[in-house]
Every structure is written in C-alpha cells, then in structure tokens.
Design a protein around this motif. Structure first.
Motif, short mmCIF file in Angstrom:
data_model
loop_
_atom_site.label_atom_id
_atom_site.label_comp_id
_atom_site.label_asym_id
_atom_site.label_seq_id
_atom_site.Cartn_x
_atom_site.Cartn_y
_atom_site.Cartn_z
N GLY A 122 17.73 37.73 -8.76
CA GLY A 122 17.00 37.72 -10.01
C GLY A 122 17.44 36.56 -10.89
O GLY A 122 18.57 36.06 -10.80
N PHE A 123 16.53 36.09 -11.75
CA PHE A 123 16.84 34.97 -12.63
C PHE A 123 17.53 35.47 -13.90
O PHE A 123 17.32 36.59 -14.34
CB PHE A 123 15.55 34.22 -12.98
N ASP A 181 17.31 26.54 -6.67
CA ASP A 181 16.92 25.16 -6.31
C ASP A 181 16.02 24.60 -7.42
O ASP A 181 14.79 24.53 -7.27
CB ASP A 181 16.19 25.17 -4.97
N PRO A 182 16.60 24.20 -8.55
CA PRO A 182 15.80 23.77 -9.70
C PRO A 182 14.83 22.64 -9.41
O PRO A 182 13.69 22.65 -9.91
CB PRO A 182 16.86 23.35 -10.72
N SER A 183 15.23 21.67 -8.64
CA SER A 183 14.36 20.51 -8.41
C SER A 183 13.15 20.85 -7.56
O SER A 183 12.13 20.15 -7.62
CB SER A 183 15.15 19.37 -7.76
N ASN A 184 13.22 21.92 -6.78
CA ASN A 184 12.10 22.31 -5.93
C ASN A 184 11.48 23.65 -6.33
O ASN A 184 10.71 24.23 -5.56
CB ASN A 184 12.56 22.39 -4.47
N ALA A 185 11.82 24.12 -7.51
CA ALA A 185 11.30 25.43 -7.96
C ALA A 185 9.79 25.35 -8.19
O ALA A 185 9.27 24.36 -8.73
CB ALA A 185 12.00 25.84 -9.25
N ALA A 186 9.10 26.40 -7.76
CA ALA A 186 7.64 26.48 -7.97
C ALA A 186 7.38 27.08 -9.34
O ALA A 186 7.30 28.31 -9.52
CB ALA A 186 7.01 27.33 -6.87
N ILE A 187 7.29 26.20 -10.34
CA ILE A 187 7.10 26.64 -11.73
C ILE A 187 5.87 25.94 -12.30
O ILE A 187 5.68 24.73 -12.13
CB ILE A 187 8.34 26.32 -12.58
N GLU A 188 5.07 26.72 -12.99
CA GLU A 188 3.85 26.19 -13.63
C GLU A 188 3.87 26.60 -15.11
O GLU A 188 4.12 27.76 -15.44
CB GLU A 188 2.63 26.78 -12.94
N GLY A 225 8.96 34.37 -4.58
CA GLY A 225 8.90 34.44 -3.13
C GLY A 225 7.91 35.49 -2.69
O GLY A 225 7.81 36.57 -3.29
N GLY A 226 7.13 35.17 -1.67
CA GLY A 226 6.12 36.10 -1.20
C GLY A 226 5.04 36.30 -2.25
O GLY A 226 4.47 35.34 -2.77
N ALA A 252 5.44 40.29 -11.72
CA ALA A 252 4.07 40.61 -11.25
C ALA A 252 4.02 40.54 -9.74
O ALA A 252 4.71 39.72 -9.12
CB ALA A 252 3.06 39.64 -11.85
N VAL A 253 3.23 41.44 -9.16
CA VAL A 253 3.02 41.44 -7.71
C VAL A 253 1.56 41.06 -7.49
O VAL A 253 0.65 41.82 -7.86
CB VAL A 253 3.33 42.80 -7.08
N GLU A 254 1.33 39.88 -6.94
CA GLU A 254 -0.02 39.35 -6.78
C GLU A 254 -0.34 39.23 -5.29
O GLU A 254 -0.13 38.17 -4.69
CB GLU A 254 -0.15 38.00 -7.51
#
Length: 255
Positions: A122-123, A181-188, A225-226, A252-254
């Motif tokens: 968890g973050f 992995d901050p540089s490769n994090a999937a953040i929008e 993830g997932g 959220a679970v999408e």
C-alpha cells in the motif's frame, strides 16, 4: 373530631358516652395514615380513652388529632424531598459516570494520523503524527468510492516542499507516496470535474478545497496493479518547506 360529634357525646348517658368516646377515638385513629395512630397515642394523656368525655378531654383529643395530622404531613413532605434529592443525585452521578467512561475510551490520538502503509504494497497516505484538517476528517467519516468494490475514503496528509510550484508532478507524487518505482509509476493527473462528472463526490472535493484554503485541487489516478487503482483528491496547504499535501484517497476496482 367534628363539633357535631362532640355535641352528641355530651347528650348521651355516661356509659354510652364512654363507649361512644372510645369508638369515636378508634375510628378517628383508623381513618388516618398508617403512621398517625402511633403519633397520636404518644401525644394523648394516659387513660384518656377510658375516661368519660369532658369538654377538656374532647378538646385534648381534637388538638391531638390536629397535631398528629400536621406531624404526619410534615413527615410525608420530608420523605418526598429526600426521595427527590436522592433521585436527582443518582441521575447526576450516572451522567458523570457515563461521561467519564466516554472520555476514558476515547482514542488519545484522535485527530492525529498514523502512518498508512500496508505490508501488501500500500502507498503512504499520512505522516506519523500529522494533524488531519478538520474538514477532511469530517468528509471522510462516511464517504465511499463506488466501483466493483465500494471502498472508504481515507485522509491524506504528507509533508511537501512545494518550492512555489504548488502541486507535484507525477514522479514527485509517486515519490511522496512511496511508490516502489517512481519514475515508471502509472499515474495520471485529472481535473476534479472530469473525474466526478456526476457530482457524486462533491462533498469530498469541497472539503479538500476548504483544507487548502482555496488552492488548486487535482485528482491523481494511481494504478496499483491488475484491476486496482487509487484516486487521490489532493491540494496544498501552506507554502515552501512547511507546506503539506492534504486530501483524501480511495481504492477502486475497475474490472
């Protein structure tokens, strides 16, 4: 004893007067309250009921009855006052005891955050000992993000040296929340209006904006993830090195 009773006794023969006097005395006693006979008997001269009635004995009996009635009434009033005082004292004591229990059971750390970072990856959402803004505490009490799994909103409060630029970019944000992995994090980064098109989470957004005293509010969508993602609704509180990133987040679970 009424005047009529006294008049009838005077006109009766001696034996009848004595018998009537005794009967009248017993009837007067029996018609009073349970405590009255004992009070009355203590106040009467010895042998009064066995003697023929005379104006003096009749007057004595009348005065004794009145005195006994007054004493009995006073005792009832004292008893009622004692009962009322005891009941009020007991009620106050019960309320004080309940208040003591509530205070004893209250979390001493209420209003202060514990570090939120689970062993499951968890973050980090709050710094240890951070003071959560009251508006965010209130807004996250019963707020849930609706998805395939409804999850509660939780407070966010992280130290953030904004250096005059306001909110962090994607990589800075990933570092703040301890992404592996901050540089490769999937953040929008999203605008709140685009994220909440139905106005379903307006109370949360308003609380965050209030905590930031009108500063810009943004939504960070972080892929865990997932099918799991997290939505962080945040703003800045303060300036420079003393600033903080405050807000709320939900899973959220999408699928």
């Amino acid at each position: 004893m009424t005047p009529c009773s006294m008049f009838c006794l005077r006109r009766a023969p001696a034996y009848n007067r004595r018998h009537s006097f005794q009967s009248l005395l017993k009837r007067c006693i029996s018609q009073q309250t349970p405590t009255l006979p004992r009070i009355l008997l203590r106040t009467l001269p010895r042998g009064l009921a066995d003697s023929p009635p005379t104006p003096t004995s009749t007057l004595t009996l009348t005065l004794a009855l009145r005195s006994a009635q007054t004493t009995s009434r006073q005792q009832r009033l004292v008893a009622q006052a004692q009962f009322t005082t005891t009941a009020a004292t007991r009620m106050a004591s019960d309320e004080d005891y309940m208040a003591f229990l509530e205070k004893a059971n209250r979390d001493p750390n209420e209003g202060y955050a514990k570090p939120q970072s689970s062993s499951e990856g968890g973050f980090k959402a709050t710094d240890e000992g951070a003071s959560i803004p009251a508006a965010i505490q209130e807004a996250t009490k019963e707020a849930f993000y609706v998805s395939d799994a409804d999850e509660p909103f939780v407070p966010v409060c992280l130290a953030w040296d904004e250096a005059g630029k306001g909110l962090p970019d994607e990589e800075e944000f990933a570092t703040l929340i301890h992404h592996p992995d901050p540089s490769n994090a999937a953040i929008e980064i999203q605008d709140p209006a685009d994220w909440d098109t139905q106005g379903q989470y307006g109370a949360v957004v308003d609380a965050v904006r209030k905590a930031g005293k009108g500063n810009d509010v943004r939504v960070y969508r972080v892929v865990k993830g997932g099918v799991k993602v997290e939505y962080w609704v945040v703003t800045t509180d303060g300036k420079g090195k003393g600033a903080r990133l405050v807000g709320a987040k939900a899973l959220a679970v999408e699928s």
